[in-house]
Motif scaffolding. Structure first.
Motif, PDB file in Angstrom:
ATOM      1  N   TRP A 224      43.911  89.023 -46.608  1.00  0.00           N
ATOM      2  CA  TRP A 224      45.155  89.247 -47.221  1.00  0.00           C
ATOM      3  C   TRP A 224      45.509  89.074 -48.441  1.00  0.00           C
ATOM      4  O   TRP A 224      46.050  88.170 -49.362  1.00  0.00           O
ATOM      5  CB  TRP A 224      46.022  88.739 -46.968  1.00  0.00           C
ATOM      6  N   PRO A 225      44.605  90.443 -49.522  1.00  0.00           N
ATOM      7  CA  PRO A 225      44.887  89.718 -50.943  1.00  0.00           C
ATOM      8  C   PRO A 225      45.470  89.452 -51.720  1.00  0.00           C
ATOM      9  O   PRO A 225      45.472  89.007 -52.168  1.00  0.00           O
ATOM     10  CB  PRO A 225      43.497  91.272 -51.559  1.00  0.00           C
ATOM     11  N   GLU A 226      46.747  90.347 -51.314  1.00  0.00           N
ATOM     12  CA  GLU A 226      48.067  90.413 -52.150  1.00  0.00           C
ATOM     13  C   GLU A 226      48.733  88.307 -51.603  1.00  0.00           C
ATOM     14  O   GLU A 226      49.532  88.083 -52.532  1.00  0.00           O
ATOM     15  CB  GLU A 226      48.864  91.298 -51.214  1.00  0.00           C
ATOM     16  N   HIS A 227      47.788  87.908 -50.921  1.00  0.00           N
ATOM     17  CA  HIS A 227      48.779  86.182 -50.723  1.00  0.00           C
ATOM     18  C   HIS A 227      47.047  85.799 -50.755  1.00  0.00           C
ATOM     19  O   HIS A 227      47.767  84.116 -50.892  1.00  0.00           O
ATOM     20  CB  HIS A 227      48.948  86.514 -49.006  1.00  0.00           C
ATOM     21  N   GLY A 228      45.590  85.778 -51.582  1.00  0.00           N
ATOM     22  CA  GLY A 228      45.302  85.313 -51.818  1.00  0.00           C
ATOM     23  C   GLY A 228      44.487  84.595 -50.479  1.00  0.00           C
ATOM     24  O   GLY A 228      43.887  83.397 -50.601  1.00  0.00           O
TER      25      GLY A 228
ATOM     26  N   THR B 128      37.128  84.062 -55.528  1.00  0.00           N
ATOM     27  CA  THR B 128      38.609  84.691 -55.818  1.00  0.00           C
ATOM     28  C   THR B 128      39.576  83.538 -55.968  1.00  0.00           C
ATOM     29  O   THR B 128      40.992  84.314 -56.243  1.00  0.00           O
ATOM     30  CB  THR B 128      38.509  85.361 -54.325  1.00  0.00           C
ATOM     31  N   GLY B 129      39.995  82.800 -55.505  1.00  0.00           N
ATOM     32  CA  GLY B 129      40.418  81.635 -55.861  1.00  0.00           C
ATOM     33  C   GLY B 129      40.690  81.324 -54.648  1.00  0.00           C
ATOM     34  O   GLY B 129      41.990  81.049 -54.607  1.00  0.00           O
ATOM     35  N   TRP B 130      40.476  82.101 -53.133  1.00  0.00           N
ATOM     36  CA  TRP B 130      41.145  82.154 -52.289  1.00  0.00           C
ATOM     37  C   TRP B 130      41.362  81.401 -51.265  1.00  0.00           C
ATOM     38  O   TRP B 130      40.345  80.930 -51.366  1.00  0.00           O
ATOM     39  CB  TRP B 130      41.258  83.584 -51.323  1.00  0.00           C
ATOM     40  N   VAL B 131      42.314  81.016 -50.427  1.00  0.00           N
ATOM     41  CA  VAL B 131      42.329  79.764 -49.103  1.00  0.00           C
ATOM     42  C   VAL B 131      41.437  80.554 -48.344  1.00  0.00           C
ATOM     43  O   VAL B 131      41.744  81.812 -48.077  1.00  0.00           O
ATOM     44  CB  VAL B 131      43.770  79.624 -48.473  1.00  0.00           C
ATOM     45  N   VAL B 132      40.265  79.560 -47.536  1.00  0.00           N
ATOM     46  CA  VAL B 132      39.358  79.999 -46.751  1.00  0.00           C
ATOM     47  C   VAL B 132      39.994  80.013 -45.605  1.00  0.00           C
ATOM     48  O   VAL B 132      40.302  78.312 -45.480  1.00  0.00           O
ATOM     49  CB  VAL B 132      37.960  79.726 -46.930  1.00  0.00           C
ATOM     50  N   ILE B 133      40.561  80.427 -44.195  1.00  0.00           N
ATOM     51  CA  ILE B 133      40.840  79.449 -42.547  1.00  0.00           C
ATOM     52  C   ILE B 133      39.960  80.043 -42.277  1.00  0.00           C
ATOM     53  O   ILE B 133      39.302  81.086 -41.680  1.00  0.00           O
ATOM     54  CB  ILE B 133      42.144  79.950 -42.692  1.00  0.00           C
ATOM     55  N   ARG B 134      39.584  79.095 -41.283  1.00  0.00           N
ATOM     56  CA  ARG B 134      38.423  79.309 -40.221  1.00  0.00           C
ATOM     57  C   ARG B 134      39.075  78.892 -39.217  1.00  0.00           C
ATOM     58  O   ARG B 134      39.680  78.134 -38.717  1.00  0.00           O
ATOM     59  CB  ARG B 134      37.493  78.681 -40.329  1.00  0.00           C
ATOM     60  N   ILE B 135      38.828  79.891 -38.214  1.00  0.00           N
ATOM     61  CA  ILE B 135      39.992  79.215 -37.121  1.00  0.00           C
ATOM     62  C   ILE B 135      38.724  80.000 -35.232  1.00  0.00           C
ATOM     63  O   ILE B 135      37.450  80.753 -36.375  1.00  0.00           O
ATOM     64  CB  ILE B 135      41.080  80.761 -36.414  1.00  0.00           C
ATOM     65  N   SER B 136      38.915  79.601 -34.120  1.00  0.00           N
ATOM     66  CA  SER B 136      38.004  79.941 -33.530  1.00  0.00           C
ATOM     67  C   SER B 136      38.696  79.565 -32.263  1.00  0.00           C
ATOM     68  O   SER B 136      39.900  80.190 -32.062  1.00  0.00           O
ATOM     69  CB  SER B 136      37.268  78.068 -33.044  1.00  0.00           C
ATOM     70  N   TRP B 137      37.430  79.790 -30.993  1.00  0.00           N
ATOM     71  CA  TRP B 137      38.550  80.435 -29.322  1.00  0.00           C
ATOM     72  C   TRP B 137      39.583  79.936 -29.490  1.00  0.00           C
ATOM     73  O   TRP B 137      40.845  79.308 -28.399  1.00  0.00           O
ATOM     74  CB  TRP B 137      37.229  79.887 -28.693  1.00  0.00           C
ATOM     75  N   ALA B 138      39.600  77.966 -29.560  1.00  0.00           N
ATOM     76  CA  ALA B 138      40.391  77.071 -28.989  1.00  0.00           C
ATOM     77  C   ALA B 138      41.898  77.550 -29.893  1.00  0.00           C
ATOM     78  O   ALA B 138      43.166  77.213 -29.668  1.00  0.00           O
ATOM     79  CB  ALA B 138      40.493  75.428 -29.620  1.00  0.00           C
ATOM     80  N   ASP B 139      41.425  78.150 -31.217  1.00  0.00           N
ATOM     81  CA  ASP B 139      42.989  78.526 -31.739  1.00  0.00           C
ATOM     82  C   ASP B 139      43.926  79.842 -30.953  1.00  0.00           C
ATOM     83  O   ASP B 139      44.895  79.891 -30.856  1.00  0.00           O
ATOM     84  CB  ASP B 139      42.747  78.894 -33.726  1.00  0.00           C
ATOM     85  N   LEU B 140      42.950  80.817 -30.299  1.00  0.00           N
ATOM     86  CA  LEU B 140      43.151  81.775 -30.313  1.00  0.00           C
ATOM     87  C   LEU B 140      44.040  81.421 -29.082  1.00  0.00           C
ATOM     88  O   LEU B 140      44.417  81.805 -28.435  1.00  0.00           O
ATOM     89  CB  LEU B 140      42.303  82.592 -29.726  1.00  0.00           C
TER      90      LEU B 140
ATOM     91  N   GLU C 164      30.970  80.707 -48.073  1.00  0.00           N
ATOM     92  CA  GLU C 164      32.818  80.231 -48.284  1.00  0.00           C
ATOM     93  C   GLU C 164      32.464  79.930 -49.435  1.00  0.00           C
ATOM     94  O   GLU C 164      33.815  80.037 -50.105  1.00  0.00           O
ATOM     95  CB  GLU C 164      33.095  80.368 -47.520  1.00  0.00           C
ATOM     96  N   ASP C 165      32.124  78.872 -50.316  1.00  0.00           N
ATOM     97  CA  ASP C 165      32.313  78.333 -51.405  1.00  0.00           C
ATOM     98  C   ASP C 165      31.965  79.350 -52.345  1.00  0.00           C
ATOM     99  O   ASP C 165      32.692  79.425 -53.354  1.00  0.00           O
ATOM    100  CB  ASP C 165      31.406  77.315 -51.427  1.00  0.00           C
ATOM    101  N   ARG C 166      31.496  80.649 -52.579  1.00  0.00           N
ATOM    102  CA  ARG C 166      31.050  81.058 -53.281  1.00  0.00           C
ATOM    103  C   ARG C 166      32.551  82.322 -53.743  1.00  0.00           C
ATOM    104  O   ARG C 166      32.643  82.602 -54.685  1.00  0.00           O
ATOM    105  CB  ARG C 166      29.999  82.109 -53.254  1.00  0.00           C
TER     106      ARG C 166
END
Length: 312
Positions: A238-242, A281-293, A274-276
Motif C-alpha cells: 500500500w504505497p500511499e500508506h507506506g 522506502t521507509g515503509w513498514v514491513v509486516i510478515r504474516i503466516s498461515w497462523a494469521d490467516l 527486507e532491510d534493504r
C-alpha cells in the motif's frame, strides 16, 4: 519381476499383465506378497511407489491408469486435469478421478471415477502423456466450478501465474457457457482471480484482505534503489500508506532457494532484502503466516493500525 510392465509412475493394467502371462492368480500372489496394490478394478500399481507417494501423486497414478483403461473416449478434466498440469492441491479432493466423456455419455460416479457430460470443442482439448486432457482455460474453469471459492481462486491464480491462460480468455469462456447452471457462481470466482499471487498463501491472504474490507493492495510491487537496480519484489504493498505485507510460507523458502543454498542462508538473504526495502522506502514491513490467516479478526486489527485512514 514385473517392473518392466509398468509405466513411469509404476502403474499397470490388468489386461497388460494378463497379456504378458501374469494371470489373475499370479496377480493375487503379487498383491499378497506386497509387490502390487489394486487402485480400482483393472488398475494396479507397484506397492513400493504407491506407499511412498503423496495423496496428490496417488491421485495422478490412479488418473493415469484410468485414462489408459478408457482410451480416447474421454478426456481428463476438472481437478484431475488441474493436478496433472501442476496446479496446487490445497482443499482439492483427490478421492475421485474426473473425466469428461467426449461422446455425451451420462453423468455418473463409479469405481473411483466421476464421469462428466459436457460439450468439448477443439480448443477445449489437448494431449498429455498420450491421452486427451482439457485445455488449461477449460480445466481452470471446470475445476473452479466444483471447488469452494478460496480453493477455486487458488487454482485460477495458478493458471494465470503460469501463463497457461489469461483473465480475458477465462472471461470469454465463461461468457460462452452462460446457460450452464454454475454460470453465476463461476463468474464471481473468476472476478476474484488475479495474476500476481505467487502461492496459495498469497492468494488466500488477498481474499481474506478483501473479505475484511481492507483496501486492495498492489501485488508484486517492484522496489528499486537510487541506481535503478531492483532491490526486491514485495507480495502486497500500500504505497500511499507506506505499508508492505509479506506472506511467510514454506513454499516460498523452497521456491526461491538458490542452488546449494541452505534454508538458513536463504532466510538471512531474505532478511537482508527486507532491510534493504525498509532502508530505501521507509515503509513498514509486516510478515504474516498461515497462523494469521486462521485468525482474520486479529489480522485485521494488526493491519488497520497502519491502514486505518483508507479502511475507515
Amino acid at each position: 519381476m514385473i517392473e518392466h510392465l509398468t509405466d513411469d509412475l509404476g502403474v499397470v493394467l490388468r489386461r497388460d499383465l494378463v497379456a504378458a502371462g501374469v494371470d489373475d492368480n499370479a496377480i493375487k500372489r503379487l498383491m499378497r506378497g506386497g509387490v502390487l496394490v489394486r487402485l480400482r478394478h483393472g488398475v494396479y500399481a507397484l506397492t513400493s511407489l504407491w506407499s511412498a507417494a503423496s495423496e496428490r501423486q496417488r491421485h495422478l497414478m490412479l488418473a493415469r491408469g484410468v485414462m489408459t483403461l478408457y482410451g480416447d473416449d474421454v478426456a481428463l478434466s476438472h481437478t484431475s486435469a488441474a493436478l496433472a498440469y501442476g496446479a496446487p492441491d490445497w482443499q482439492v479432493p483427490t478421492d475421485l478421478v474426473h473425466l469428461t466423456d467426449l461422446f455425451a455419455a451420462g453423468e455418473r460416479t463409479q469405481a473411483r471415477v466421476r464421469h462428466h457430460r459436457g460439450t468439448c470443442r477443439v480448443p477445449d482439448l489437448t494431449r498429455m502423456h498420450g491421452h486427451w486432457i482439457t485445455s488449461p482455460a477449460r480445466t481452470a474453469l471446470d475445476s473452479a466450478s466444483i471447488l469452494d471459492r478460496d480453493a477455486a481462486v487458488c487454482v485460477l491464480d495458478w493458471f494465470l501465474r503460469q501463463r497457461l491462460t489469461t483473465t480475458e480468455e477465462l472471461s470469454m469462456v465463461v461468457a460462452g457457457r452462460h446457460a450452464w447452471a454454475d454460470h453465476l457462481g463461476l463468474t464471481l470466482k473468476v472476478d476474484h482471480a488475479r495474476d500476481g499471487s505467487d502461492s496459495v498463501g498469497e492468494t488466500r491472504t488477498r481474499l481474506i484482505l478483501g473479505d475484511l474490507g481492507l483496501p486492495a493492495p498492489v501485488l508484486q510491487l517492484e522496489v528499486y534503489d537510487v541506481d535503478g537496480r531492483l532491490a526486491g519484489i514485495v507480495d502486497f504493498a500500500w504505497p500511499e500508506h507506506g505499508v508492505v505485507v509479506e506472506f511467510d510460507g514454506e513454499e516460498k523458502y523452497h521456491r526461491y532457494r538458490r542452488p546449494g543454498e541452505t534454508i538458513e542462508q536463504m532466510v538471512l538473504r531474505e532478511k537482508r532484502r527486507e532491510d534493504r526495502i525498509r532502508e530505501l522506502t521507509g515503509w513498514v514491513v509486516i510478515r504474516i503466516s498461515w497462523a494469521d490467516l486462521r485468525n482474520p479478526t486479529a489480522l485485521r486489527a494488526r493491519l488497520e493500525r497502519h491502514l486505518r485512514p483508507a479502511a475507515a
